[in-house]
Design a protein around this motif. Structure first.
Motif, PDB file in Angstrom:
ATOM      1  N   ILE A  55       0.831  -1.209   0.000  1.00 20.90           N
ATOM      2  CA  ILE A  55       0.000   0.000   0.000  1.00 20.90           C
ATOM      3  C   ILE A  55       0.864   1.256   0.000  1.00 20.90           C
ATOM      4  CG2 ILE A  55      -1.701   1.314   1.313  1.00 20.90           C
ATOM      5  CD1 ILE A  55      -2.826  -1.352   2.316  1.00 20.90           C
ATOM      6  N   LEU A  56       1.926   1.237   0.813  1.00 20.24           N
ATOM      7  CA  LEU A  56       2.825   2.384   0.886  1.00 20.24           C
ATOM      8  C   LEU A  56       3.542   2.606  -0.446  1.00 20.24           C
ATOM      9  CD1 LEU A  56       4.015   4.558   2.772  1.00 20.24           C
ATOM     10  CD2 LEU A  56       5.827   2.932   3.344  1.00 20.24           C
ATOM     11  N   PHE A  57       3.971   1.500  -1.064  1.00 22.60           N
ATOM     12  CA  PHE A  57       4.636   1.604  -2.363  1.00 22.60           C
ATOM     13  C   PHE A  57       3.693   2.195  -3.403  1.00 22.60           C
ATOM     14  CE2 PHE A  57       5.222  -0.325  -6.562  1.00 22.60           C
ATOM     15  CZ  PHE A  57       6.491   0.121  -6.868  1.00 22.60           C
ATOM     16  N   TRP A  58       2.450   1.741  -3.409  1.00 27.51           N
ATOM     17  CA  TRP A  58       1.491   2.223  -4.397  1.00 27.51           C
ATOM     18  C   TRP A  58       1.188   3.705  -4.214  1.00 27.51           C
ATOM     19  CZ3 TRP A  58      -0.072   0.217  -8.814  1.00 27.51           C
ATOM     20  CH2 TRP A  58      -1.174   0.796  -9.451  1.00 27.51           C
ATOM     21  N   SER A  59       1.106   4.133  -2.970  1.00 23.21           N
ATOM     22  CA  SER A  59       0.814   5.546  -2.709  1.00 23.21           C
ATOM     23  C   SER A  59       2.004   6.445  -3.020  1.00 23.21           C
ATOM     24  CB  SER A  59       0.384   5.735  -1.246  1.00 23.21           C
ATOM     25  OG  SER A  59       1.419   5.331  -0.370  1.00 23.21           O
ATOM     26  N   LEU A  60       3.212   5.875  -2.968  1.00 30.12           N
ATOM     27  CA  LEU A  60       4.427   6.665  -3.221  1.00 30.12           C
ATOM     28  C   LEU A  60       5.105   6.251  -4.523  1.00 30.12           C
ATOM     29  CD1 LEU A  60       5.972   6.621   0.379  1.00 30.12           C
ATOM     30  CD2 LEU A  60       4.604   8.426  -0.668  1.00 30.12           C
ATOM     31  N   LYS A  61       4.345   5.677  -5.447  1.00 29.49           N
ATOM     32  CA  LYS A  61       4.950   5.132  -6.664  1.00 29.49           C
ATOM     33  C   LYS A  61       5.630   6.207  -7.507  1.00 29.49           C
ATOM     34  CE  LYS A  61       0.547   5.298  -9.188  1.00 29.49           C
ATOM     35  NZ  LYS A  61      -0.441   4.511  -9.966  1.00 29.49           N
ATOM     36  N   GLU A  62       5.088   7.432  -7.521  1.00 29.89           N
ATOM     37  CA  GLU A  62       5.718   8.493  -8.307  1.00 29.89           C
ATOM     38  C   GLU A  62       7.081   8.865  -7.731  1.00 29.89           C
ATOM     39  OE1 GLU A  62       3.141  11.801  -8.711  1.00 29.89           O
ATOM     40  OE2 GLU A  62       1.584  10.703  -9.825  1.00 29.89           O
ATOM     41  N   ILE A  63       7.162   8.919  -6.419  1.00 34.98           N
ATOM     42  CA  ILE A  63       8.451   9.214  -5.789  1.00 34.98           C
ATOM     43  C   ILE A  63       9.425   8.066  -5.991  1.00 34.98           C
ATOM     44  CG2 ILE A  63       9.593   9.696  -3.593  1.00 34.98           C
ATOM     45  CD1 ILE A  63       7.098  11.103  -2.679  1.00 34.98           C
ATOM     46  N   VAL A  64       8.917   6.832  -5.928  1.00 35.35           N
ATOM     47  CA  VAL A  64       9.770   5.654  -6.108  1.00 35.35           C
ATOM     48  C   VAL A  64      10.406   5.652  -7.494  1.00 35.35           C
ATOM     49  CG1 VAL A  64       9.768   3.137  -6.279  1.00 35.35           C
ATOM     50  CG2 VAL A  64       8.539   4.240  -4.428  1.00 35.35           C
ATOM     51  N   ILE A  65       9.615   5.932  -8.530  1.00 37.42           N
ATOM     52  CA  ILE A  65      10.156   5.924  -9.880  1.00 37.42           C
ATOM     53  C   ILE A  65      11.132   7.081 -10.085  1.00 37.42           C
ATOM     54  CG2 ILE A  65       8.361   7.330 -10.980  1.00 37.42           C
ATOM     55  CD1 ILE A  65       9.982   4.156 -12.419  1.00 37.42           C
ATOM     56  N   GLN A  66      10.901   8.203  -9.411  1.00 36.09           N
ATOM     57  CA  GLN A  66      11.848   9.320  -9.492  1.00 36.09           C
ATOM     58  C   GLN A  66      13.158   8.970  -8.803  1.00 36.09           C
ATOM     59  OE1 GLN A  66       9.944  12.931  -8.101  1.00 36.09           O
ATOM     60  NE2 GLN A  66       8.123  12.530  -9.330  1.00 36.09           N
ATOM     61  N   ILE A  67      13.078   8.265  -7.688  1.00 30.67           N
ATOM     62  CA  ILE A  67      14.293   7.826  -6.997  1.00 30.67           C
ATOM     63  C   ILE A  67      15.066   6.848  -7.871  1.00 30.67           C
ATOM     64  CG2 ILE A  67      15.150   6.505  -5.021  1.00 30.67           C
ATOM     65  CD1 ILE A  67      12.918   7.735  -3.355  1.00 30.67           C
ATOM     66  N   PHE A  68      14.342   5.956  -8.549  1.00 30.96           N
ATOM     67  CA  PHE A  68      15.019   5.019  -9.445  1.00 30.96           C
ATOM     68  C   PHE A  68      15.700   5.764 -10.591  1.00 30.96           C
ATOM     69  CE2 PHE A  68      15.146   2.031 -13.016  1.00 30.96           C
ATOM     70  CZ  PHE A  68      15.835   0.983 -12.426  1.00 30.96           C
ATOM     71  N   ALA A  69      15.037   6.792 -11.123  1.00 28.67           N
ATOM     72  CA  ALA A  69      15.662   7.613 -12.162  1.00 28.67           C
ATOM     73  C   ALA A  69      16.916   8.298 -11.630  1.00 28.67           C
ATOM     74  CB  ALA A  69      14.667   8.644 -12.685  1.00 28.67           C
ATOM     75  N   SER A  70      16.874   8.737 -10.377  1.00 26.05           N
ATOM     76  CA  SER A  70      18.047   9.351  -9.749  1.00 26.05           C
ATOM     77  C   SER A  70      19.182   8.351  -9.625  1.00 26.05           C
ATOM     78  CB  SER A  70      17.673   9.889  -8.368  1.00 26.05           C
ATOM     79  OG  SER A  70      16.623  10.831  -8.445  1.00 26.05           O
ATOM     80  N   ILE A  71      18.845   7.113  -9.285  1.00 25.35           N
ATOM     81  CA  ILE A  71      19.870   6.073  -9.152  1.00 25.35           C
ATOM     82  C   ILE A  71      20.527   5.795 -10.506  1.00 25.35           C
ATOM     83  CG2 ILE A  71      20.249   3.633  -8.621  1.00 25.35           C
ATOM     84  CD1 ILE A  71      18.070   3.881  -6.492  1.00 25.35           C
ATOM     85  N   ILE A  72      19.709   5.754 -11.566  1.00 21.90           N
ATOM     86  CA  ILE A  72      20.268   5.520 -12.899  1.00 21.90           C
ATOM     87  C   ILE A  72      21.220   6.648 -13.281  1.00 21.90           C
ATOM     88  CG2 ILE A  72      19.684   5.372 -15.358  1.00 21.90           C
ATOM     89  CD1 ILE A  72      17.120   4.003 -14.588  1.00 21.90           C
ATOM     90  N   LEU A  73      20.802   7.891 -13.045  1.00 19.11           N
ATOM     91  CA  LEU A  73      21.669   9.030 -13.349  1.00 19.11           C
ATOM     92  C   LEU A  73      22.928   8.997 -12.493  1.00 19.11           C
ATOM     93  CD1 LEU A  73      22.100  11.639 -14.905  1.00 19.11           C
ATOM     94  CD2 LEU A  73      20.741  12.830 -13.191  1.00 19.11           C
ATOM     95  N   ALA A  74      22.789   8.629 -11.222  1.00 18.89           N
ATOM     96  CA  ALA A  74      23.951   8.533 -10.338  1.00 18.89           C
ATOM     97  C   ALA A  74      24.915   7.449 -10.814  1.00 18.89           C
ATOM     98  CB  ALA A  74      23.493   8.246  -8.906  1.00 18.89           C
ATOM     99  N   MET A  75      24.380   6.330 -11.301  1.00 18.40           N
ATOM    100  CA  MET A  75      25.228   5.269 -11.827  1.00 18.40           C
ATOM    101  C   MET A  75      26.040   5.766 -13.021  1.00 18.40           C
ATOM    102  SD  MET A  75      24.973   2.588  -9.975  1.00 18.40           S
ATOM    103  CE  MET A  75      25.940   1.628 -11.122  1.00 18.40           C
ATOM    104  N   ALA A  76      25.402   6.564 -13.882  1.00 18.76           N
ATOM    105  CA  ALA A  76      26.121   7.116 -15.033  1.00 18.76           C
ATOM    106  C   ALA A  76      27.233   8.062 -14.580  1.00 18.76           C
ATOM    107  CB  ALA A  76      25.143   7.844 -15.948  1.00 18.76           C
ATOM    108  N   LEU A  77      26.923   8.921 -13.615  1.00 18.21           N
ATOM    109  CA  LEU A  77      27.935   9.851 -13.103  1.00 18.21           C
ATOM    110  C   LEU A  77      29.071   9.109 -12.413  1.00 18.21           C
ATOM    111  CD1 LEU A  77      25.647  12.694 -11.669  1.00 18.21           C
ATOM    112  CD2 LEU A  77      27.038  12.759 -13.748  1.00 18.21           C
ATOM    113  N   CYS A  78      28.734   8.088 -11.641  1.00 15.50           N
ATOM    114  CA  CYS A  78      29.768   7.304 -10.957  1.00 15.50           C
ATOM    115  C   CYS A  78      30.669   6.585 -11.956  1.00 15.50           C
ATOM    116  CB  CYS A  78      29.121   6.292 -10.013  1.00 15.50           C
ATOM    117  SG  CYS A  78      28.386   7.018  -8.529  1.00 15.50           S
TER     118      CYS A  78
END
Length: 358
Positions: free
Chosen positions: A17-40
């Motif tokens: 339930i928490l994941f579903w309610s925060l799914k937009e933030i979760v996908i943004q965090i995943f996008a941040s991780i992908i960008l961070a991986m590229a920078l790293c």
């Protein structure tokens, strides 16, 4: 049911339930991780190449990217914007001509079936049912214009988009500065007996994402270059804008390349119908070159993503996360495939007695 099992089930339901309610933030965090991986990855290559401290390598990386972004904005963006505006302006005219051609083909087809001496009343009835019941060219052009206006209206809502972009950039930069610290914080949330194994799995996920990103970057660049060369040879207008669109949409498999053909085919149809067919054939050849020559040669170290899993993930993630889920479907699938292989298959289904998690 035992109390412990009931508590575990309750926590799982709450987490879903928490994941579903925060799914937009979760996908943004995943996008941040992908960008961070590229920078790293870029930082690591500069650090190894120049033999300098990581902080200095990170500074060089970020400074170089900012300079490239400024050059891109000053040189590429104005030309792309002008050509894209002209492309949007020409689409209704192309749609009108396509619709008029379809109407003439229907008339010729009815003449072939019923003959040239067709009863005027019958011909009128056929035209009313087959042609005049359909929207005319003006209506179609207005419909295309209205659709484009809605798209521009959605894109004009920059406030939320800028905030989301700043959030993604901020989180990615924080992760890039201290990647190991954030990884260890996440490891602490995992039971102690599985932490060593989880650490190695996360490293595998990061390596898979890095290989995927560099592979897609090179592949999309090749697609844009081949599209520009092909469109220039065919004499199609707005070569630069169409090539950029082809390269950007190549990131979205199956759907992206299909959408990218609409714009150049429409513009080509304004000159001649055969050019539109030639553009379609050229894009099919480019996609085959990209699929069978470019991608296999530059992604040998990449996780071999199953086509069925990729297509299914696009459908599911687009429903759950919306358009950004469609864009990030492949990196999500890359991570998901590594997790399924390492955790579900190797650690659970094919667990070896000689293997120790600690």
């Amino acid at each position: 049911m035992k109390i412990s099992n009931l508590i575990s089930l309750t926590f799982i339901i709450i987490a879903i339930i928490l994941f579903w309610s925060l799914k937009e933030i979760v996908i943004q965090i995943f996008a941040s991780i992908i960008l961070a991986m590229a920078l790293c990855s870029l930082t690591g290559k500069i650090e190894k190449l120049l033999s300098i401290p990581r902080f200095l390598a990170l500074t060089i990386t970020i400074t170089s990217l900012i300079l490239l972004l400024i050059i891109f904005i000053l040189i590429v963006v104005p030309q792309f914007t002008n050509e894209f505006q002209q492309l949007i302006t020409d689409l209704p005219s192309a749609a009108r001509e396509i619709w008029e051609l379809l109407q003439s083909l229907v008339r010729e087809f009815s003449t072939i079936i019923y003959g040239s001496n067709i009863d005027p009343k019958l011909e009128k009835g056929i035209l009313e049912k087959v042609i005049f019941s359909m929207p005319d060219s003006a209506t179609l052009a207005n419909g295309v214009t209205d659709s484009l206006s809605k798209i521009v209206g959605l894109a004009s809502n920059l406030g939320v988009g800028i905030i989301q972009l700043l959030f993604i950039l901020s989180v990615s930069l924080m992760i890039t500065v201290q990647p190991n610290s954030y990884r260890e914080v996440f490891i602490l949330l995992i039971p102690s007996f599985y932490r060593r194994r989880a650490r190695s799995i996360l490293i595998m996920c990061g390596s898979a994402l890095t290989n995927w990103m560099f592979g897609v970057l090179i592949s999309s660049s090749f697609v844009a270059l081949l599209a520009a060369i092909g469109l220039y040879i065919l004499g199609i207008k707005l070569v630069f804008a169409n090539a950029i669109i082809a390269g950007l949409l190549n990131v979205i498999p199956n759907v992206g390349p299909t959408i990218s053909t609409i714009f150049p085919m429409s513009i080509a149809f304004l000159d001649s119908p055969w050019k539109s067919v030639a553009v379609l054939g050229m894009y099919i050849i480019i996609q085959n070159i990209e699929s069978y020559l470019i991608t296999p040669s530059i992604m040998q170290k990449q996780v071999k993503l199953l086509p069925g899993l990729a297509l299914t993930s696009q459908f599911i993630f687009a429903i759950i996360f919306g358009p950004i889920g469609l864009i990030l479907a492949l990196p999500l699938s890359v991570v998901l495939q590594v997790l399924i292989k390492e955790i579900l298959i190797e650690d659970i289904l094919e667990s070896k007695s000689s293997y120790k998690l600690t």
